[in-house]
Scaffold this active site. Structure first.
Site, PDB file in Angstrom:
ATOM      1  N   GLY A  90       0.790  -1.234   0.000  1.00  0.00           N
ATOM      2  CA  GLY A  90       0.000   0.000   0.000  1.00  0.00           C
ATOM      3  C   GLY A  90       0.818   1.276   0.000  1.00  0.00           C
ATOM      4  N   SER A 132       1.656   3.345  -2.351  1.00  0.00           N
ATOM      5  CA  SER A 132       1.084   4.474  -3.098  1.00  0.00           C
ATOM      6  C   SER A 132      -0.074   5.104  -2.314  1.00  0.00           C
ATOM      7  CB  SER A 132       0.622   4.036  -4.491  1.00  0.00           C
ATOM      8  OG  SER A 132      -0.367   3.029  -4.394  1.00  0.00           O
ATOM      9  N   ASP A 166      -7.182  -0.621  -0.450  1.00  0.00           N
ATOM     10  CA  ASP A 166      -5.938  -0.052   0.096  1.00  0.00           C
ATOM     11  C   ASP A 166      -6.200   1.317   0.722  1.00  0.00           C
ATOM     12  OD1 ASP A 166      -4.883  -2.274  -1.125  1.00  0.00           O
ATOM     13  OD2 ASP A 166      -3.233  -1.227  -2.104  1.00  0.00           O
TER      14      ASP A 166
END
Ligand code: MEV
Length: 317
Positions: free
Chosen positions: A107, A109, A152
């Site tokens: 995760g 990003s 996410d």
């Protein structure tokens, strides 16, 4: 005006990756040992409305004006401006960094986007709710991942273990008994955008083969929900194995992931599987007790480039 600093954790998917893109349930938890941070440094002497972005981890040192409008950082800033009804930011520097492995299914990003949204909205005196932050980050996730499920950005913005189904009310899991997890990085970089796109091609070619796989994965996530709340490690371990075999059928495992999974199981893990997009990235292993040392050592010996341990417990935030 002082600098403002915000943080966002990494995440792992425990059950249900890929199938979650097709509206099946999945379970994810935040991992606070790794995190992204964004610092907003106001520039009082700089030229008017100049926004500078420094992200040394990805060798980025650029003025916002020189960044492509579709760049994730540019889109993040635009999302924030839209949300707070402003047409530009005052002069400032954004200093962005992260200890979350990049392109490893943890995760990174979404965490970078969320830390940046939090820092900017705090700086502007207009903090957003976790839900609002998650929705803005979802728009940026589309640039990174093509057709993301939204799990996410949701788990990272809310910082709670979740039972997530795209488009349905999301349940925050109230854990009763703790479980202990070892996360091991294969060191192989992976693009979630590519793996999600490849699975999309497969299911378009042969829906009769792949949709039942998504449904079986969804059923596993559904069964894992109660086992996780109750800390039923035996059942969780078995479900992890079943989930991994179905992920292999989706072609998203890799020889290295397989090696780390075998090493963890041989060292006493009750279950192990890939986590995230696959074809690299991380393996997660469920330890039978709090003592995770033998599993950690076995994973490092089998070639893991980094191991992180985390406990999912009542207090997990
Ligand atoms: C990414 O962490 C998990 C995937 O299921 C993609 C998504 O849910 O957007 C592979």
């Amino acid at each position: 005006m002082p600098a403002i600093y915000a943080k966002a954790p990494g995440k792992i998917i425990l059950f249900g990756e890929h199938a979650v893109v097709y509206a099946q349930p999945a379970i994810a938890m935040p991992v606070s040992k790794v995190y992204a941070t964004t610092r907003v440094i106001p520039e009082v002497t700089g030229s008017k409305n100049q926004v500078h972005i420094k992200a040394p981890d990805i060798q980025l040192d650029v003025d916002l004006a020189d960044l492509d409008r579709e760049h994730p950082f540019a889109v993040t800033i635009q999302q924030v401006l839209n949300a707070v009804n402003l047409d530009h930011l005052p002069s400032l520097t954004l200093l962005i960094s992260s200890t979350i492995p990049i392109a490893a299914g943890m995760g990174s990003s979404a965490a970078i986007t969320i830390a940046t949204i939090r820092a900017l909205t705090d700086f502007l005196g207009k903090p957003l709710t976790a839900g609002e932050t998650s929705s803005l980050a979802f728009e940026v996730e589309k640039i990174h991942h093509g057709t993301p499920s939204g799990i996410d950005n949701y788990v990272i913005a809310h910082q709670k273990p979740v039972f997530f189904t795209h488009g349905k009310p999301i349940e925050h899991l109230e854990i009763q008994l703790p479980t202990h997890w070892v996360i091991a990085d294969t060191g192989e970089k992976t693009s979630t955008k590519d793996t999600v796109a490849d699975v999309r091609k497969l299911q378009a070619l042969a829906p009769e083969t792949y949709h039942p796989i998504f449904e079986q994965i969804g059923q596993i996530a559904f069964n894992a929900r109660q086992a996780l709340i109750a800390g039923n490690t035996d059942l969780l371990g078995q479900l992890m194995g079943e989930n991994q075999r179905l992920l292999e059928q989706l072609t998203v495992s890799s020889p290295k992931l397989g090696e780390l999974i075998s090493a963890a199981l041989a060292a006493g893990a009750v279950g192990a599987k890939l986590s995230g997009g696959g074809r690299g990235g991380n393996v997660i292993a469920l330890a039978p007790t709090q003592n995770t040392q033998s599993i950690e050592s076995a994973l490092l010996e089998a070639g893991a480039t980094r191991v992180i341990t985390t406990t999912l417990s009542k207090g997990e935030k």
